[in-house]
Design an enzyme around this catalytic site. Structure first.
Site, PDB file in Angstrom:
ATOM      1  N   SER A  44       0.974  -1.338  -0.081  1.00 26.55           N
ATOM      2  CA  SER A  44      -0.069   0.475   0.630  1.00 26.55           C
ATOM      3  C   SER A  44       0.816   1.335  -0.158  1.00 26.55           C
ATOM      4  O   SER A  44       1.746   1.052  -1.037  1.00 26.55           O
ATOM      5  CB  SER A  44      -0.766  -0.312   1.166  1.00 26.55           C
ATOM      6  OG  SER A  44      -2.176   1.364   0.326  1.00 26.55           O
ATOM      7  N   ASP A  54      -8.904  -4.415  -6.047  1.00 26.94           N
ATOM      8  CA  ASP A  54      -8.595  -3.841  -4.866  1.00 26.94           C
ATOM      9  C   ASP A  54      -9.258  -2.239  -4.757  1.00 26.94           C
ATOM     10  O   ASP A  54      -9.199  -1.610  -6.308  1.00 26.94           O
ATOM     11  CB  ASP A  54      -6.672  -3.732  -5.305  1.00 26.94           C
ATOM     12  CG  ASP A  54      -6.410  -2.713  -4.386  1.00 26.94           C
ATOM     13  OD1 ASP A  54      -7.486  -2.435  -3.417  1.00 26.94           O
ATOM     14  OD2 ASP A  54      -4.803  -2.831  -3.620  1.00 26.94           O
ATOM     15  N   HIS A  79      -7.904  -5.408  -1.433  1.00 19.79           N
ATOM     16  CA  HIS A  79      -6.721  -4.526  -1.226  1.00 19.79           C
ATOM     17  C   HIS A  79      -5.342  -5.465  -0.117  1.00 19.79           C
ATOM     18  O   HIS A  79      -4.459  -5.424  -0.889  1.00 19.79           O
ATOM     19  CB  HIS A  79      -6.646  -3.402  -0.753  1.00 19.79           C
ATOM     20  CG  HIS A  79      -5.579  -2.592  -0.362  1.00 19.79           C
ATOM     21  ND1 HIS A  79      -4.990  -1.877  -1.417  1.00 19.79           N
ATOM     22  CD2 HIS A  79      -4.852  -2.159   0.894  1.00 19.79           C
ATOM     23  CE1 HIS A  79      -4.047  -1.406  -1.387  1.00 19.79           C
ATOM     24  NE2 HIS A  79      -3.617  -1.384  -0.342  1.00 19.79           N
TER      25      HIS A  79
END
Length: 708
Positions: free
Chosen positions: A578, A653, A685
């Site tokens: 991320s 995602d 995600h």
């Protein structure tokens, strides 16, 4: 680059010795299911308005007097099954009083009198319900179906609160992408007579295409995704009158797409307080509205900041007061507590800490003290304090170094304190808040004692400007300082996250020490400027220029590693997910030659593709900050690749949308640069469940193969 490096302290914990078992990566990843994390107490609650707490052991609920530490009674699963014959296991407790127990079974909320072994009440709701919130005062549950809000009661499982046919109008769910401390979309009033709720109009928000490959053929699944600089949602707040079955909306004009957050009720149910934040996120108005007709009454105060303002906590009213409340703000540089009235009078700044307050737990029985949580003087820790509401004098209630999570009894007489540290797997104690006497009720054994694992040490390094940077280093079992070890730098580096904590494993996932020992690696992590729990100046230093200071600080860590005789400076890899994926790709491509290998998961590649609420807070809009957006765009640096890089992305995602990785791949092809890519079909995600073991093995195998 010359850096001043200091070692603040080293806290070492030994998890094993040379002749013990090797911990596999798969077992480490699935450690929670395999008993490799410290044991705890389940169904742990305070009985409301008493000094008794309960916890579950096997199929019994055990009641214990906190003062005497003696068991006063037990409730068995067999007793429950006499009334609820379909129960297969002890249910998770929602609420417990001196007579009744509230729990959920399927699409029903049960209230059970455990003194008389009788059903008291049954509240039913739709079996497809989401976003459920039960309120014992109202004897009702709020929930959502698709984009509308409903209430279930003992007589009607499906009362319509909203009935919007337009799918762009969404009620009863968290809004603003769950920023500003938002975790839910419904707010029962203190006596249960009203239900306030968030509503958003997503008509201006672009549809983003995701593809479901499990249909024949694949099908399109559009989600609403507001990208930086583009159309955002328009928020509303509705107030539903339970008795009159009528809804009014607060008179707020959000045509400018400003944010509504931190909603709270006054105890008398007359008013609703709302923090309103402009889309630029540098101005807050804290406003009061009439709950009966929705009319605006007054602005209690305003806050501005040239970087950003980010209210994250609702008002907490003082005991027996409808007018005085506590408000958390970092206006003075650290999150502190202020007392205000509903007329907008600042009574006082209650705390003036140079560390971060993280929450309010409750009050003492006499209403003279408030119990709060915060880091204390060491930002790597979490503690509980009591503060005198008149003088501001405070006492730390959790005295053992570590990370504490506490539950306060209704009247504030006792705390249940669960904590861990590098050397403590998990202890749970009951703390008398007046005498500060602690009684141990659970002490977890080291679940890793049979495995050969090494040590983790805390470090403090110095940033270029002299700021302390906290880091940790994990060494393998049988570490030999005369040898040279390759390194994996694990990074996150973004706001609202902290990887270096004085908790079990130092805050690391179990696969990290397992990998260190299995493959004879050093694993290193540093919390750079921009990360959480260090105050506003530390976190906001990255404003409009994401990546610059974070990279500088991470390279300080690399310089430290290279200064160690036992580190192979030619074999350093980097990995993150991320924001950590953004950092991983940025570190690899903006500093060629430092790392041999990079594995980035769900990486932000171009901040203009990220969401409005988060992205614009830290970068402003692409229109306002074109230079900043261009500099942070990872694809601009792909031609610098020197080594091997693997990009991993979930195919659906909804947080860091796949477009990020696709644009990096597109530019790599254009520049004739070879990089590697792997996708997890139908994962969002985070890759969860058993597939996570596949993910971690994929990442680590790549690092082992290429970090040479």
């Amino acid at each position: 680059m010359k850096k001043i490096i200091s070692l603040l302290f080293i806290c070492t914990f030994f998890l094993g010795y040379a002749q013990q078992k090797e911990l596999s990566i798969e077992d480490a990843v699935l450690g929670y299911y395999k008993g490799l994390y410290p044991s705890s107490l389940t169904n742990l609650h305070w009985v409301k308005n008493t000094n008794t707490y309960v916890h579950q052991k096997d199929n019994e609920l055990i009641f214990t007097d906190a003062k005497t530490n003696k068991v006063t009674s037990k409730l068995t699963l067999d007793q429950l099954k006499n009334t609820y014959s379909t129960l297969k296991r002890f249910p998770r407790i929602m609420e417990i009083s001196s007579e009744t127990l509230v729990f959920r079974t399927g699409n029903q909320i049960e209230t059970y009198n455990y003194k008389t072994n009788e059903k008291v009440r049954l509240v039913s709701f739709d079996q497809h319900a989401k976003n459920t919130e039960y309120n014992n005062q109202a004897k009702a549950i709020a929930y959502t179906l698709d984009n509308n809000l409903y209430i279930g009661t003992s007589t009607n499982p499906r009362i319509e609160v909203t009935k919007h046919k337009d799918k762009n109008i969404v009620s009863g769910q968290a809004i603003h992408r769950s920023e500003f401390g938002i975790v839910k979309g419904t707010f029962w009033s203190p006596e249960g007579n009203y239900l306030a709720f968030y509503q958003k109009d997503e008509s201006n928000v672009t549809d983003y295409p995701l593809v479901d490959i499990n249909t024949y053929p694949a099908t399109l699944k559009n989600i609403k995704y507001p990208m930086a600089g583009q159309g955002s949602e328009k928020a509303k707040i509705g107030i539903y009158n339970v008795k009159k079955n009528k809804t009014v909306y607060l008179t707020i004009d959000t045509s400018d797409e400003h944010y509504l957050t931190n909603l709270s009720w006054t105890p008398d149910e007359k008013y609703v307080l709302v923090a309103e934040v402009n889309r630029g996120q540098n101005h807050v108005w804290y406003n009061r509205y009439n709950a009966k007709n929705g009319e605006f009454l007054n602005t209690l105060f305003e806050e501005t900041n040239e970087k950003w303002t980010e209210p994250e906590f609702a008002a907490v009213f003082l005991p027996k007061s409808n007018s005085n409340f506590l408000w958390l703000s970092e206006r003075d540089g650290f999150m502190n507590i202020y007392e205000y009235t509903t007329e907008g009078e600042l009574v006082k700044q209650l705390t003036n800490f140079k560390w971060v307050v993280t929450g309010i737990l409750g009050f003492s029985a006499n209403g003279k003290e408030v119990f709060i949580t915060g880091t204390g003087t060491d930002a790597r820790e979490s503690h509980t304090f009591k503060v005198n509401l008149k003088s501001g004098k405070f006492t730390q209630l959790t005295t053992t170094s570590g990370t504490h999570n506490t539950l306060l009894s209704s009247e504030g007489n006792y705390l249940i304190d669960g904590y861990s540290s590098l050397s403590i797997p998990k202890n749970i104690e009951v703390v008398a808040t007046k005498k500060l006497k602690s009684t141990s009720i659970h002490k977890a054994e080291n679940p890793l004692k049979d495995f050969a694992l090494g040590t983790t040490e805390f470090l403090t390094l110095k940033a270029a400007d002299g700021t302390d940077l906290y880091a940790k280093i994990t060494k393998p079992a049988n570490f030999d300082a005369s040898k040279k070890y390759p390194v994996l730098v694990y990074v996150y580096g973004g706001p609202h996250a902290q990887l270096v904590t004085n908790s079990w494993l130092g805050g690391s996932s179990l696969w990290m020490p397992a990998f260190a020992s299995k493959e004879n690696y050093i694993v290193f992590t540093l919390d750079n400027r921009g990360s959480a729990n260090r105050g506003f100046a530390f976190e906001s230093a990255i404003h409009r220029n994401l990546g610059d200071l974070e990279i500088e600080d991470q390279l300080t860590g690399v310089d430290y590693l290279k200064s160690l005789n036992y580190v192979d400076a030619n074999r350093i890899a980097v990995n993150g997910w991320s924001y950590g994926g953004f950092m991983t790709t940025s570190l690899m491509l903006r500093n060629p030659g430092v790392f041999t290998t990079a594995v980035a998961g769900g990486p932000v590649i171009d901040w203009k593709y990220y969401e409005v609420m988060y992205g614009e807070r830290y970068m402003d809009t692409p229109q306002e900050n074109p230079e900043g957006y261009e500099k942070t765009k990872v694809a601009n640096y792909i031609k610098n690749l020197d080594g091997k890089m693997l990009i991993i992305h979930g195919s659906v995602d909804p947080v860091v949308v796949p477009q990020h990785s696709m644009t990096l791949l597109q530019e790599a092809v254009k520049q004739k640069v070879q990089i590697d890519f792997f996708t997890y079909p139908m994962h969002e995600h985070n890759v969860r469940g058993v597939d996570r073991a596949h993910l971690v093995k994929k990442m680590l195998d790549y690092i082992i193969e290429n970090n040479k």
